[in-house]
Design a protein around this motif. Structure first.
Motif, PDB file in Angstrom:
ATOM      1  N   ASP A 257     -11.265  -5.432 -30.854  1.00  0.00           N
ATOM      2  CA  ASP A 257      -9.927  -4.945 -30.522  1.00  0.00           C
ATOM      3  C   ASP A 257      -9.525  -5.453 -29.138  1.00  0.00           C
ATOM      4  N   ALA A 258      -8.344  -5.058 -28.686  1.00  0.00           N
ATOM      5  CA  ALA A 258      -7.804  -5.577 -27.428  1.00  0.00           C
ATOM      6  C   ALA A 258      -8.685  -5.219 -26.236  1.00  0.00           C
ATOM      7  N   ASP A 279      -6.625 -11.227 -21.469  1.00  0.00           N
ATOM      8  CA  ASP A 279      -5.789 -10.222 -22.128  1.00  0.00           C
ATOM      9  C   ASP A 279      -6.493  -9.760 -23.400  1.00  0.00           C
ATOM     10  N   THR A 281      -5.970 -10.579 -26.516  1.00  0.00           N
ATOM     11  CA  THR A 281      -5.956 -11.486 -27.664  1.00  0.00           C
ATOM     12  C   THR A 281      -7.267 -12.263 -27.739  1.00  0.00           C
ATOM     13  N   TRP A 282      -7.494 -12.879 -28.885  1.00  0.00           N
ATOM     14  CA  TRP A 282      -8.679 -13.713 -29.075  1.00  0.00           C
ATOM     15  C   TRP A 282      -8.239 -15.029 -29.693  1.00  0.00           C
ATOM     16  N   ASN A 283      -8.654 -16.137 -29.080  1.00  0.00           N
ATOM     17  CA  ASN A 283      -8.222 -17.443 -29.558  1.00  0.00           C
ATOM     18  C   ASN A 283      -9.397 -18.419 -29.556  1.00  0.00           C
TER      19      ASN A 283
END
Length: 334
Positions: A257-258, A279, A281-283
């Motif tokens: 999760d965040a 942040d 997000t996951w990339n």
């Protein structure tokens, strides 16, 4: 009933018929004020693992309380005894159930009144037997709870309700055996503790099934001595060991999760693996940083995985990253 002093001086040796092992009598110099601890002993038939988690006051309980191997775990407490533990191993190897082994040891040990002994045995067919006894001269505020796969026992506590709290938490919790043992210790701390305080602890789990057994049968090993934050330190040490040495368990996966993404990114950034935005997000850049960290730091790779459409990550790894000094992760750094 003989007094503690008389009991410690009454015999000079102890012969176990099952092992032909000669055990020297206690010297009488052990300090009874420091005797007392709480522990949970358990086995998991699916993981093929057994272990002990214990917390107490004096340093050194890691060499006194837990004994075991992948198919049996033992906690010997109050006046601990290596001879009792070894006799139990001999009896279960000869075909005794855990309770039969405990009963036999108590029947031949002249100091049984001062012992507290818990045993959990995982059989080759996947069944589990449990055994427990507490001597009549044990410390006040003592308790014991036997479950199908575990035993909780304690003595010299601020309240005897710690056993019920620990047992209930263990039964409710999911995850690998080391994580469930830790949760049980934490639950006990919410209702009581050792009368002397809790400054030292140990969590030790052995397994025959995890991929790491090619190298070691110790699935989890955490030891803390003389710390005012012993339980928290024990958690940190166990997650550090399990994250870096043991192969992962699907049961330990948690949602990425965040908040978790921020924790992982922040530590990877501080360690020099990630240079992007921190942040929730996951990339691909975050996954690449985690991959580089894995290759440089972990014995078994622990990338994120997608399960039923949800991205997840190893829970012990996240907890390890949450508490680690990022500078300690820098390859070749000072």
């Amino acid at each position: 009933m003989k007094s503690l002093k008389h009991g410690l001086l009454a015999a000079s040796c102890l012969m176990f018929a099952s092992t032909s092992a000669l055990a020297a009598a206690p010297t009488g110099r052990a300090n009874p004020r420091l005797m007392g601890t709480r522990a949970i002993v358990a086995c998991d038939a699916v993981e093929k693992s057994c272990g002990v988690a214990s917390i107490s006051f004096p340093a050194g309980i890691s060499g006194l309380v837990p004994y075991g191997r992948p198919d049996v775990a033992i906690a010997t407490m109050f006046y601990p005894s290596v001879d009792d533990a070894e006799a139990v191993l001999a009896r279960v190897d000869a075909g005794n159930t855990a309770q039969q082994a405990v009963d036999y040891v108590f029947s031949v040990d002249p100091y049984a009144d001062y012992r507290q002994l818990a045993v959990v045995k995982l059989n080759p067919n996947g069944t589990i037997t449990v055994g427990q006894q507490t001597g009549a001269q044990n410390a006040p505020q003592r308790c014991a709870v036997k479950g199908a796969t575990f035993v909780v026992q304690a003595n010299n506590q601020t309240t005897a309700t710690v056993c019920d709290a620990m047992a209930s938490a263990f039964q409710r919790t999911t995850g690998s055996l080391p994580q469930r043992l830790l949760t049980s210790l934490r639950a006990g701390a919410r209702v009581g503790h050792d009368n002397n305080g809790e400054r030292s602890g140990v969590i030790r789990v052995w397994t025959s099934e995890n991929e790491s057994t090619f190298y070691t049968k110790v699935l989890a090993d955490a030891v803390v001595h003389s710390s005012r934050t012993a339980l928290k330190d024990l958690e940190v040490e166990m997650n550090r060991y399990q994250a870096t040495i043991a192969a992962p368990y699907a049961s330990d996966l948690i949602p990425l999760d965040a908040e978790t993404a921020k924790v992982v990114k922040s530590t990877l950034s501080a360690a020099g693996y990630y240079t992007g935005v921190i942040d929730g997000t996951w990339n691909d850049a975050a996954e690449a940083a985690l991959d580089a960290f894995n290759w440089n730091t972990l014995f078994f790779l622990k990338p994120t995985v997608v399960v039923n459409g949800q991205r997840k990550i190893d829970g012990p790894l996240v907890n390890y990253l949450r508490n680690v000094d990022p500078k300690a992760l820098i390859l070749g750094g000072e």
